[in-house]
Design a protein around this motif. Structure first.
Motif, PDB file in Angstrom:
ATOM      1  N   SER A 255       0.815  -1.208   0.000  1.00 38.15           N
ATOM      2  CA  SER A 255       0.000   0.000   0.000  1.00 38.15           C
ATOM      3  C   SER A 255       0.853   1.265   0.000  1.00 38.15           C
ATOM      4  N   ILE A 256       0.435   2.214  -0.836  1.00 38.20           N
ATOM      5  CA  ILE A 256       0.976   3.573  -0.761  1.00 38.20           C
ATOM      6  C   ILE A 256      -0.175   4.417  -0.245  1.00 38.20           C
ATOM      7  N   GLU A 257      -0.011   5.000   0.917  1.00 38.91           N
ATOM      8  CA  GLU A 257      -1.120   5.717   1.530  1.00 38.91           C
ATOM      9  C   GLU A 257      -1.217   7.156   1.033  1.00 38.91           C
ATOM     10  N   GLU A 258      -2.214   7.869   1.538  1.00 36.18           N
ATOM     11  CA  GLU A 258      -2.560   9.205   1.038  1.00 36.18           C
ATOM     12  C   GLU A 258      -1.336  10.111   0.880  1.00 36.18           C
ATOM     13  N   GLY A 259      -1.200  10.647  -0.347  1.00 32.61           N
ATOM     14  CA  GLY A 259      -0.148  11.628  -0.615  1.00 32.61           C
ATOM     15  C   GLY A 259       1.273  11.115  -0.495  1.00 32.61           C
ATOM     16  N   GLY A 260       1.458   9.806  -0.542  1.00 32.70           N
ATOM     17  CA  GLY A 260       2.766   9.194  -0.302  1.00 32.70           C
ATOM     18  C   GLY A 260       3.923   9.810  -1.074  1.00 32.70           C
ATOM     19  N   PHE A 261       3.679  10.123  -2.355  1.00 32.59           N
ATOM     20  CA  PHE A 261       4.708  10.725  -3.202  1.00 32.59           C
ATOM     21  C   PHE A 261       4.229  12.049  -3.800  1.00 32.59           C
ATOM     22  N   SER A 262       3.273  12.706  -3.163  1.00 32.00           N
ATOM     23  CA  SER A 262       2.703  13.919  -3.753  1.00 32.00           C
ATOM     24  C   SER A 262       3.758  15.028  -3.898  1.00 32.00           C
ATOM     25  N   ASN A 263       3.636  15.729  -5.022  1.00 31.62           N
ATOM     26  CA  ASN A 263       4.511  16.867  -5.340  1.00 31.62           C
ATOM     27  C   ASN A 263       5.997  16.515  -5.430  1.00 31.62           C
ATOM     28  N   CYS A 264       6.300  15.278  -5.807  1.00 28.48           N
ATOM     29  CA  CYS A 264       7.685  14.911  -6.137  1.00 28.48           C
ATOM     30  C   CYS A 264       7.869  15.316  -7.600  1.00 28.48           C
ATOM     31  N   ILE A 265       8.147  16.592  -7.808  1.00 26.89           N
ATOM     32  CA  ILE A 265       8.035  17.181  -9.144  1.00 26.89           C
ATOM     33  C   ILE A 265       9.080  16.689 -10.146  1.00 26.89           C
ATOM     34  N   ASN A 266      10.135  16.023  -9.676  1.00 28.25           N
ATOM     35  CA  ASN A 266      11.142  15.499 -10.600  1.00 28.25           C
ATOM     36  C   ASN A 266      11.144  13.970 -10.709  1.00 28.25           C
ATOM     37  N   LEU A 267      10.152  13.346 -10.098  1.00 26.34           N
ATOM     38  CA  LEU A 267      10.039  11.882 -10.171  1.00 26.34           C
ATOM     39  C   LEU A 267       9.586  11.483 -11.572  1.00 26.34           C
ATOM     40  N   LYS A 268      10.490  10.820 -12.302  1.00 27.69           N
ATOM     41  CA  LYS A 268      10.193  10.443 -13.682  1.00 27.69           C
ATOM     42  C   LYS A 268       9.681   9.018 -13.801  1.00 27.69           C
ATOM     43  N   GLU A 269      10.208   8.124 -12.961  1.00 24.78           N
ATOM     44  CA  GLU A 269       9.762   6.730 -13.066  1.00 24.78           C
ATOM     45  C   GLU A 269       9.622   6.086 -11.701  1.00 24.78           C
ATOM     46  N   ILE A 270       8.605   5.232 -11.636  1.00 26.55           N
ATOM     47  CA  ILE A 270       8.372   4.476 -10.411  1.00 26.55           C
ATOM     48  C   ILE A 270       7.863   3.111 -10.813  1.00 26.55           C
ATOM     49  N   ASN A 271       8.438   2.082 -10.239  1.00 26.44           N
ATOM     50  CA  ASN A 271       7.907   0.750 -10.518  1.00 26.44           C
ATOM     51  C   ASN A 271       6.993   0.391  -9.357  1.00 26.44           C
ATOM     52  N   ILE A 272       5.752   0.092  -9.665  1.00 26.92           N
ATOM     53  CA  ILE A 272       4.798  -0.309  -8.635  1.00 26.92           C
ATOM     54  C   ILE A 272       4.690  -1.824  -8.723  1.00 26.92           C
ATOM     55  N   PRO A 273       5.114  -2.534  -7.676  1.00 29.10           N
ATOM     56  CA  PRO A 273       5.123  -3.998  -7.767  1.00 29.10           C
ATOM     57  C   PRO A 273       3.725  -4.596  -7.889  1.00 29.10           C
ATOM     58  N   SER A 274       3.647  -5.777  -8.475  1.00 29.21           N
ATOM     59  CA  SER A 274       2.352  -6.425  -8.689  1.00 29.21           C
ATOM     60  C   SER A 274       1.678  -6.830  -7.379  1.00 29.21           C
ATOM     61  N   SER A 275       2.434  -6.793  -6.284  1.00 28.54           N
ATOM     62  CA  SER A 275       1.886  -7.114  -4.972  1.00 28.54           C
ATOM     63  C   SER A 275       1.012  -5.993  -4.395  1.00 28.54           C
TER      64      SER A 275
END
Length: 185
Positions: free
Chosen positions: A25-45
């Motif tokens: 789980s990624i909870e509320e706003g976990g990565f909000s406003n990470c303005i330079n985040l280009k890639e994130i792998n979200i696992p199938s779990s």
């Protein structure tokens, strides 16, 4: 394990993230406003992407929603202005309020027939969205759902739709044709 609310909010130098399979789980706003985040792998779990989890991640180019996720929560990808494509898996049953609002690089989206609800303003200000496929699993188009989708030229609303909300297609200045369902309230 989970990434708690606002854990990485405003981490403006973060460019990529690798999440291990143990995180569900990624909870509320976990990565909000990470303005330079280009890639994130979200696992199938992963089973939950919380409200506004990636809101304002304006450099995020693409994201894969895992099959175990059943709802696209409120504002989860709002103002992800570089997001060029999104694949909505058939596990998704609802698309939340403002979930893709301000995703100004999205050009087309296919909503699978597993989706029964799309929240208010879900695609508000998706100014480059020129193609959207609406399934007949949907019974209503909520308020402001497609407001300011100024590249949308045509839309076909299936006969399952019986309610079209306030301002649902407001400011769709290039809309040339619309096929309305046979009966609407």
């Amino acid at each position: 394990s989970r990434i708690r609310s606002y854990t990485f909010r405003d981490c403006v130098s973060l460019t990529s993230v690798v999440i291990p399979n143990s995180v569900v789980s990624i909870e509320e706003g976990g990565f909000s406003n990470c303005i330079n985040l280009k890639e994130i792998n979200i696992p199938s779990s992963m089973t939950n992407l919380g409200k506004n989890a990636f809101s304002g991640c304006s450099s995020l180019l693409s994201v894969q929603i895992p099959q175990l996720v059943s709802n696209i929560e409120e504002g989860v990808f709002s103002n992800c202005s570089s997001l060029a494509s999104i694949d909505i898996p058939t596990s998704i049953t609802s698309i939340g309020t403002n979930s893709f609002a301000g995703c100004s690089s999205l050009t087309s989206i296919i909503i699978p027939s597993s989706v029964t609800k799309i929240g208010e303003g879900a695609f508000w200000r998706c100014v480059n969205l020129n193609s959207i496929s609406i399934p007949d699993s949907l019974t209503s188009i909520e308020n402001y759902t497609f407001e300011d989708c100024s590249s949308l030229k045509s839309i076909i609303l299936p006969d399952s739709i019986n309610i079209i909300g306030d301002g649902a297609f407001a400011e769709c200045v290039n809309l040339e044709s619309i096929q309305l369902p046979s009966k609407i309230n």
